[in-house]
Design an enzyme around this catalytic site. Structure first.
Site, short mmCIF file in Angstrom:
data_model
loop_
_atom_site.label_atom_id
_atom_site.label_comp_id
_atom_site.label_asym_id
_atom_site.label_seq_id
_atom_site.Cartn_x
_atom_site.Cartn_y
_atom_site.Cartn_z
N ASP A 457 0.82 -1.21 0.00
CA ASP A 457 0.00 0.00 0.00
C ASP A 457 0.86 1.26 0.00
O ASP A 457 0.57 2.22 0.69
CB ASP A 457 -0.95 0.00 1.20
CG ASP A 457 -1.98 1.12 1.13
OD1 ASP A 457 -2.26 1.62 0.03
OD2 ASP A 457 -2.50 1.52 2.19
N MET A 458 1.94 1.24 -0.78
CA MET A 458 2.82 2.39 -0.85
C MET A 458 2.42 3.31 -2.01
O MET A 458 3.23 3.64 -2.88
CB MET A 458 4.29 1.94 -0.98
CG MET A 458 4.83 1.29 0.27
SD MET A 458 4.77 2.42 1.70
CE MET A 458 5.11 1.30 3.05
#
Length: 775
Positions: A457-458
């Site tokens: 989830d970057m």
């Protein structure tokens, strides 16, 4: 009786440390806790037998523990305290006369055991602790250059005292050329006016109901929006409300976010100033509409789209209510308005597309669409065709360079964030990247990916910042500064995406779940605030016991440094999903060629759960905390901050800094802990640990930076050159919004919206507060 109680306390501490310490050793951890447990049990035995040797043994254990603590963490008070606090408190009890009197010291009745065997080690430990309070091993002192380049490019030309875009101009610099407020007078700032919007958090609101808005200032008026998408115009000099518009977006429990970061202003050059809708405010709503309002009076501009409202759900194959909305202001460039959208994280694979679209700013007609799942087809979709389901989206703020004809998109990841099985070639190319699109056509001009095959989830969360970099040889490079969640700051040539400051690839951990894979390398910028990998020594707690629990948990999770893949047993994600940098981005002074940022450090954990083992459906909101169900995927995921049994971070502070960077050299000039635990503890303790924050900074030509953001409720002013705090004002609610500044009546104002942030738990409110120097 007193010795019996003392013996029991020592024995209980010893048993807890020995049991936990032995378990830690079996996991490959430090033997120190088991040895301390033996020391406490030995002391308990000797106290029970009334032997003065108990004091000597405890004194030796105190010195040994001190040596171990210094060996692990040096003279860092906040890390020494949990290692030694219990030991010192118990030692001070043992050294009291009423305990020593009961220890048999020989043939003389009532004679006290000598104090020195335990007193000397205690004094050494206490003096060491006191000395460690006077130093800050995490502080980086220095100064930023003060020389200014001539004719710096601040973006599209606007009056110095105004603020026309989310980041003031389309360049997103969050820099103002105002200079009335300086390091010499900033401590005289006082509240000029305060306004309350009336939009307050409701009992049925989702957790992340947050005030994140940065108002605009045009002429004598401020324009802003509220979490429930009210648009409001305020007199900039007095705070008096001019008009308010409620779009009646309603509530929907499926929304992850109930917020609005800002509105978009546009002036029609083809209309006279007094014509209806000659100047407009565009309001994004949480029910996926874009509404055009007359900036003078808040009336709906019915010539736009469908009687003033544009349905952003059009063209979606799946369009479940509450799954898609625009939380950030669109970008107005020329005769078009360019819009992205937030798609609920990890709800379902049947979610809306992350398409970026340009509409005619007058009529709402679709001009082009760029879908990262189908990137080459940018002409408006023909009837019956839909955008790619669940393609990577852009929920943050865009920047634009009209001269180059480019709009810059910070792009997120495809749901599910932690599972990369079956992603398309296009998704693999564009996920978690900065993309430059042609303003006229929507075609891709370049892409710079910041994470390969993102499983963490970057998203690229922050508005890219544009400025013109002037090198030592006089060469001028149109530059882009792109902050990322993992802490890398990409400094790129915004014409082509090529690095100005070096980027290299580093080997990354492997071992993804069956059917998935990990990228063998990941990009790393030479300008980075990514923290060193965690070790067991970095585990923290208020006491030895919760610190021991965190050490055990550290070894039970999978962790091999940054980019350790998600796993069934659970993985530590550090930097965490909260991000080193988030939507608040950074501020850039284009004249001094410097950057002001707020790196935040908070480790998270993620644990995959097979769909067949998913618990019954509850009220999960599929966000940064709790169960993310990923309906339709093979796995869900449990996520959340890596916390101790007491609910505090397992990693040692500091958790938040402010930092100043020379962008020409790529060197960090200074970095200081930011914020206190005043609002994190039951008692208002003003300890400056350096706390997490979410929000953005403001830079001014006067040499002062302003920042709220931290989870204590303060607005602070900093000396840009050194980073030191010059002034702070207590806010009536959380200040998780980016401040702005403007002039009215010849006076410079600094303004922040204080309304709190649901996910970080700061105090909610509905305040708009302006400050200025005394007349």
């Amino acid at each position: 009786m007193l010795l019996l109680v003392t013996t029991a306390i020592l024995a209980l501490i010893g048993l807890a440390l020995l049991a936990g310490g032995v378990f830690l050793v079996t996991l490959g951890g430090s033997p120190a806790y088991a040895l301390l447990g033996v020391g406490f049990l030995g002391t308990a035995f000797l106290v029970h037998r009334r032997r003065p040797l108990a004091l000597g043994l405890y004194g030796l254990m105190t010195l040994a523990a001190l040596g171990w603590a210094i060996w692990e963490v040096g003279l860092d008070w906040w890390q020494l305290a949990p290692r030694g606090g219990v030991i010192i408190v118990v030692g001070l009890w043992l050294v009291t006369p009423w305990v020593r009197r009961r220890l048999n010291a020989g043939p003389v009745p009532g004679r006290r055991a000598p104090a020195w065997p335990i007193a000397i080690p205690l004094v050494v430990a206490i003096l060491t602790a006191v000395y460690s309070m006077t130093i800050d091993p995490h502080d980086v002192a220095g100064t930023l250059p003060e020389a200014k380049v001539a004719d710096a490019n601040l973006g599209n030309a606007i009056p110095d005292g105004e603020w026309h875009q989310y980041g003031r101009t389309q360049y997103g610099q969050r820099f103002s050329p105002l200079d009335q407020i300086t390091p010499a007078n900033v401590n005289s700032l006082k509240v000029a006016w305060q306004y309350q919007t009336g939009d307050v958090k409701l009992p049925d609101d989702v957790t992340e109901t947050t005030y994140q808005v940065t108002p605009l200032k045009i002429g004598d008026t401020l324009y802003l929006c509220t979490p429930h998408n009210w648009a409001i115009a305020i007199d900039a000099a007095t705070g008096r409300e001019k008009w308010k518009f409620d779009p009646n977006a309603g509530l929907n429990p499926d929304r992850q976010h109930q917020t609005c970061r800002g509105v978009t202003y546009w002036s029609d050059p083809d209309l006279s100033a007094d014509a209806p809708c000659a100047t407009r405010v565009y309001l994004p709503t949480s029910d996926a509409r874009l509404i055009a309002l007359d900036a003078r009076n808040g009336a709906v501009c019915e010539s736009f789209a469908d009687r003033g409202a544009l349905n952003l759900g059009q063209g979606m194959r799946y369009d479940p209510a509450g799954f898609y909305y625009s939380t950030s202001p669109p970008v107005a460039v020329g005769d078009r308005i360019i819009v992205g959208g937030a798609v609920n994280d990890n709800y379902s694979l049947k979610a809306q597309s992350g398409v970026i679209r340009a509409f005619d700013i007058r009529t709402g007609a679709l001009l082009w669409n760029w879908d990262s799942g189908n990137p080459d087809q940018t002409a408006p979709l023909p009837p019956g065709q839909t955008y790619t389901t669940n393609s990577p989206n852009s929920w943050s703020v865009f920047s634009a360079d009209p001269d180059l004809g480019l709009v810059y998109i910070p792009l997120g990841n495809q749901v599910p964030d932690q599972i990369g099985i079956g992603r398309s070639e296009a998704v693999e190319r564009f996920s978690s990247s900065i993309v430059a699109l042609d303003i006229a056509t929507g075609q891709v001009r370049w892409v710079r990916q910041t994470v390969h095959h993102d499983l963490w989830d970057m998203d690229v969360p922050a508005q890219p910042v544009l400025f013109d970099m002037r090198k030592a040889d006089g060469t001028v490079i149109p530059a882009l500064v792109g902050p990322t969640k993992q802490g890398d700051i990409y400094v790129l040539d915004r014409r082509n995406g090529e690095p100005i400051l070096p980027i290299h690839e580093e080997p990354a951990p492997g071992g993804a779940i069956p059917g998935d894979f990990t990228a063998p390398t990941q990009p790393v910028s030479s300008l980075t605030f990514s923290p060193p990998p965690l070790t067991e020594k970095n585990m923290w707690g208020m006491t030895l016991f919760d610190q021991l629990a965190c050490r055990i948990a550290f070894h039970q999770y999978r962790y091999e440094g940054r980019y350790t893949p998600p796993s069934l047993e659970g993985t530590i994600v550090y930097p965490g999903n909260f991000g080193t940098f988030n939507w608040g981005s950074v501020a850039v002074d284009p004249e001094r060629q410097i950057m002001f940022g707020m790196p935040t450090y908070l480790a998270f954990t993620s644990q995959l759960v097979p769909a067949a083992e998913m618990p019954p459906k509850g009220d999960e909101k599929a966000s940064e905390q709790g169960l993310n169900r990923n309906e339709g995927a093979d796995y869900g995921v449990y996520m959340g901050p890596f916390l101790s049994p007491l609910g505090i971070p397992c990693q040692a502070p500091p958790w938040g800094y402010v930092a100043g960077v020379d962008l020409v050299t790529g060197k960090t000039a200074w970095q200081h802990k930011n914020g206190t635990v005043t609002d994190m503890t039951p008692l208002p303790l003003p300890f400056k640990l350096g706390v997490p924050g979410i929000g953005g900074p403001l830079l001014t030509r006067g040499g002062v930076a302003f920042l709220g953001a931290a989870v204590d409720d303060f607005l602070r002013a900093y000396d840009v050159t050194t980073g030191r705090v010059l002034w702070e004002a207590r806010l009536p609610a959380g200040g998780q919004a980016t401040p702005m500044t403007y002039t009215e009546g010849g006076k410079q104002y600094v303004l922040i919206v204080a309304g709190g942030h649901g996910s970080v738990g700061t105090k909610p409110g509905d305040y708009v507060i302006a400050y200025k120097l005394p007349d």
